[in-house]
Design a protein around this motif. Structure first.
Motif, PDB file in Angstrom:
ATOM      1  N   VAL A  91       0.918  -1.161  -0.115  1.00  0.00           N
ATOM      2  CA  VAL A  91       0.142   0.192  -0.149  1.00  0.00           C
ATOM      3  C   VAL A  91       1.038   1.384   0.249  1.00  0.00           C
ATOM      4  N   ARG A  92       0.067   2.243  -0.029  1.00  0.00           N
ATOM      5  CA  ARG A  92       0.898   3.570  -0.027  1.00  0.00           C
ATOM      6  C   ARG A  92      -0.226   4.564   1.058  1.00  0.00           C
ATOM      7  N   ALA A  93       0.291   5.577   1.208  1.00  0.00           N
ATOM      8  CA  ALA A  93      -0.691   6.544   2.202  1.00  0.00           C
ATOM      9  C   ALA A  93      -1.887   6.900   1.287  1.00  0.00           C
ATOM     10  N   PRO A  94      -2.925   6.546   1.690  1.00  0.00           N
ATOM     11  CA  PRO A  94      -4.334   6.661   0.942  1.00  0.00           C
ATOM     12  C   PRO A  94      -4.526   7.973   0.077  1.00  0.00           C
ATOM     13  N   GLN A  95      -4.074   8.993   0.489  1.00  0.00           N
ATOM     14  CA  GLN A  95      -4.403  10.133  -0.300  1.00  0.00           C
ATOM     15  C   GLN A  95      -3.387  10.097  -1.327  1.00  0.00           C
ATOM     16  N   ALA A  96      -2.038   9.875  -1.203  1.00  0.00           N
ATOM     17  CA  ALA A  96      -1.181   9.861  -2.399  1.00  0.00           C
ATOM     18  C   ALA A  96      -1.559   8.846  -3.291  1.00  0.00           C
ATOM     19  N   GLN A  97      -1.904   7.660  -2.774  1.00  0.00           N
ATOM     20  CA  GLN A  97      -2.282   6.476  -3.713  1.00  0.00           C
ATOM     21  C   GLN A  97      -3.683   6.967  -4.632  1.00  0.00           C
ATOM     22  N   ILE A  98      -4.531   7.725  -4.132  1.00  0.00           N
ATOM     23  CA  ILE A  98      -5.609   8.308  -4.723  1.00  0.00           C
ATOM     24  C   ILE A  98      -5.022   9.256  -5.874  1.00  0.00           C
ATOM     25  N   GLU A  99      -4.218  10.158  -5.563  1.00  0.00           N
ATOM     26  CA  GLU A  99      -3.847  11.069  -6.431  1.00  0.00           C
ATOM     27  C   GLU A  99      -3.288  10.526  -7.699  1.00  0.00           C
ATOM     28  N   SER A 100      -2.401   9.301  -7.509  1.00  0.00           N
ATOM     29  CA  SER A 100      -1.905   8.623  -8.657  1.00  0.00           C
ATOM     30  C   SER A 100      -2.859   7.949  -9.459  1.00  0.00           C
ATOM     31  N   CYS A 101      -3.652   7.340  -8.776  1.00  0.00           N
ATOM     32  CA  CYS A 101      -4.870   6.796  -9.480  1.00  0.00           C
ATOM     33  C   CYS A 101      -5.787   7.979 -10.417  1.00  0.00           C
ATOM     34  N   TYR A 102      -5.972   8.981  -9.560  1.00  0.00           N
ATOM     35  CA  TYR A 102      -6.792   9.970 -10.305  1.00  0.00           C
ATOM     36  C   TYR A 102      -6.019  10.461 -11.526  1.00  0.00           C
ATOM     37  N   ALA A 103      -4.687  10.728 -11.286  1.00  0.00           N
ATOM     38  CA  ALA A 103      -3.858  10.911 -12.684  1.00  0.00           C
ATOM     39  C   ALA A 103      -4.011  10.152 -13.724  1.00  0.00           C
ATOM     40  N   TRP A 104      -4.109   8.802 -13.427  1.00  0.00           N
ATOM     41  CA  TRP A 104      -4.104   7.697 -14.540  1.00  0.00           C
ATOM     42  C   TRP A 104      -5.522   7.678 -15.036  1.00  0.00           C
ATOM     43  N   ILE A 105      -6.572   7.695 -14.208  1.00  0.00           N
ATOM     44  CA  ILE A 105      -7.802   7.639 -14.864  1.00  0.00           C
ATOM     45  C   ILE A 105      -8.248   8.892 -15.532  1.00  0.00           C
ATOM     46  N   ALA A 106      -7.422  10.189 -15.132  1.00  0.00           N
ATOM     47  CA  ALA A 106      -7.936  11.381 -15.765  1.00  0.00           C
ATOM     48  C   ALA A 106      -7.364  11.507 -17.238  1.00  0.00           C
ATOM     49  N   VAL A 149      -8.852   2.507  -5.317  1.00  0.00           N
ATOM     50  CA  VAL A 149      -7.802   2.461  -4.585  1.00  0.00           C
ATOM     51  C   VAL A 149      -8.184   1.668  -3.108  1.00  0.00           C
ATOM     52  N   CYS A 150      -9.040   2.652  -2.522  1.00  0.00           N
ATOM     53  CA  CYS A 150      -9.396   2.174  -1.098  1.00  0.00           C
ATOM     54  C   CYS A 150     -10.079   1.012  -1.014  1.00  0.00           C
ATOM     55  N   GLY A 151     -10.876   0.533  -1.791  1.00  0.00           N
ATOM     56  CA  GLY A 151     -11.682  -0.579  -1.763  1.00  0.00           C
ATOM     57  C   GLY A 151     -10.742  -1.626  -1.767  1.00  0.00           C
ATOM     58  N   PHE A 152      -9.788  -1.776  -2.727  1.00  0.00           N
ATOM     59  CA  PHE A 152      -8.843  -2.938  -2.896  1.00  0.00           C
ATOM     60  C   PHE A 152      -8.092  -3.233  -1.497  1.00  0.00           C
ATOM     61  N   ASN A 153      -7.737  -2.040  -1.205  1.00  0.00           N
ATOM     62  CA  ASN A 153      -6.974  -1.840   0.187  1.00  0.00           C
ATOM     63  C   ASN A 153      -7.648  -2.511   1.522  1.00  0.00           C
ATOM     64  N   ALA A 230     -18.129  -0.330   5.377  1.00  0.00           N
ATOM     65  CA  ALA A 230     -18.189   0.857   5.041  1.00  0.00           C
ATOM     66  C   ALA A 230     -17.221   1.941   6.008  1.00  0.00           C
ATOM     67  N   LEU A 231     -16.156   2.577   5.550  1.00  0.00           N
ATOM     68  CA  LEU A 231     -15.810   3.366   6.419  1.00  0.00           C
ATOM     69  C   LEU A 231     -14.926   4.749   5.832  1.00  0.00           C
ATOM     70  N   PRO A 232     -14.909   5.665   6.602  1.00  0.00           N
ATOM     71  CA  PRO A 232     -13.974   6.795   5.959  1.00  0.00           C
ATOM     72  C   PRO A 232     -12.572   6.447   5.798  1.00  0.00           C
ATOM     73  N   VAL A 233     -12.096   7.270   4.574  1.00  0.00           N
ATOM     74  CA  VAL A 233     -10.774   6.950   4.117  1.00  0.00           C
ATOM     75  C   VAL A 233      -9.686   7.410   5.369  1.00  0.00           C
ATOM     76  N   SER A 234      -9.970   8.068   6.232  1.00  0.00           N
ATOM     77  CA  SER A 234      -9.227   8.614   7.399  1.00  0.00           C
ATOM     78  C   SER A 234      -9.290   7.230   8.406  1.00  0.00           C
ATOM     79  N   ASP A 235     -10.290   6.505   8.533  1.00  0.00           N
ATOM     80  CA  ASP A 235     -10.288   5.180   9.279  1.00  0.00           C
ATOM     81  C   ASP A 235      -9.415   4.119   8.456  1.00  0.00           C
ATOM     82  N   LEU A 236      -9.406   4.228   7.323  1.00  0.00           N
ATOM     83  CA  LEU A 236      -8.652   3.232   6.563  1.00  0.00           C
ATOM     84  C   LEU A 236      -7.211   3.308   6.714  1.00  0.00           C
TER      85      LEU A 236
END
Length: 243
Positions: A91-106, A149-153, A230-236
């Protein structure tokens, strides 16, 4: 034999680049066929067949490692257990991993990838509407990245697998050696002055043209869902070891 599984966007290119330099290591990256190492798609093996191929490589005297198979975590962990393979979650810090995925899908959406865009729309639109967040294109893509990202994690955590944080692996030699069972007498160039950093999924100019998603609002209101949880990203993030 090690499977360090990840949805991606966690320095998997860099980690596999480091591993591929080590003598005796056979490394699969972003593939569901350990024999061909082909990209995910037609010709993919089942989790069980993938694990058997890794075991065959080990019997042939190689050191097999697979990173980012994208198989469902529970199915892949069970296949690994049957063949004596260690299954870990990368894994990676969730927000950073989300940002990388966002760049990819965008980039996919802006390049006209219809299948990628429709997939993002199916995943990202409903949660935004439920949280009363504007369904703009950047918001839909960011909501998709969050769940992708977070669903897989979250599914990975439900297996009880050991969590490998990519930040630790790339900065601490001991952590890298332990994660991939690198022999003590095997030098790792990355930690001996030949640092490897392989970037991917970046399209800065396109992202700037797209406009910014409402990151803080989306992160605060949307929950990660997987396996009936179901949980917030902060909890994950806390469950993954990030404060």
């Amino acid at each position: 034999m090690i499977v360090a599984d990840s949805i991606g966007f966690a320095a998997t290119h860099t980690i596999c680049g480091i591993l591929s330099e080590l003598p005796g290591f056979e490394v699969s990256h972003g593939s569901q066929n350990f024999e061909t190492k082909a990209p995910i798609g037609p010709g993919s093996q089942s989790p069980a067949a993938f694990a058997r191929s890794m075991a065959e490589a080990a019997r042939a005297g190689r050191h097999p490692v697979a990173v980012h198979t994208n198989f469902p975590p529970q199915a892949m962990q069970a296949a690994c257990l049957a063949e004596g393979i260690t299954y870990r979650l990368l894994v990676r810090a969730p927000q950073a991993q989300i940002e990388s995925c966002y760049a990819w899908i965008a980039k996919k959406a802006l390049d006209g990838d219809a299948a990628g865009f429709l997939g993002a729309l199916k995943v990202g639109l409903a949660p935004l509407q439920g949280a009363q967040i504007a369904a703009s294109l950047p918001n839909v893509l960011y909501a998709f990245a969050l769940q992708h990202v977070c669903g897989f994690n979250l599914m990975g955590l439900q297996t009880g697998a050991e969590v490998l944080r990519m930040e630790d692996l790339l900065s601490e030699e001991a952590a890298f050696r332990a994660a991939f069972e690198v022999p003590a007498d095997c030098a790792i160039p990355h930690f001996e002055g030949e640092e490897k950093r392989l970037a991917s999924h970046r399209s800065k100019s396109q992202l700037e043209a797209l406009g910014a998603p409402e990151r803080e609002v989306i992160l605060a209101r949307l929950k990660v869902t997987a396996g009936g949880i179901a949980l917030p990203v902060s909890d994950l993030a806390q469950r993954l070891g990030y404060s």
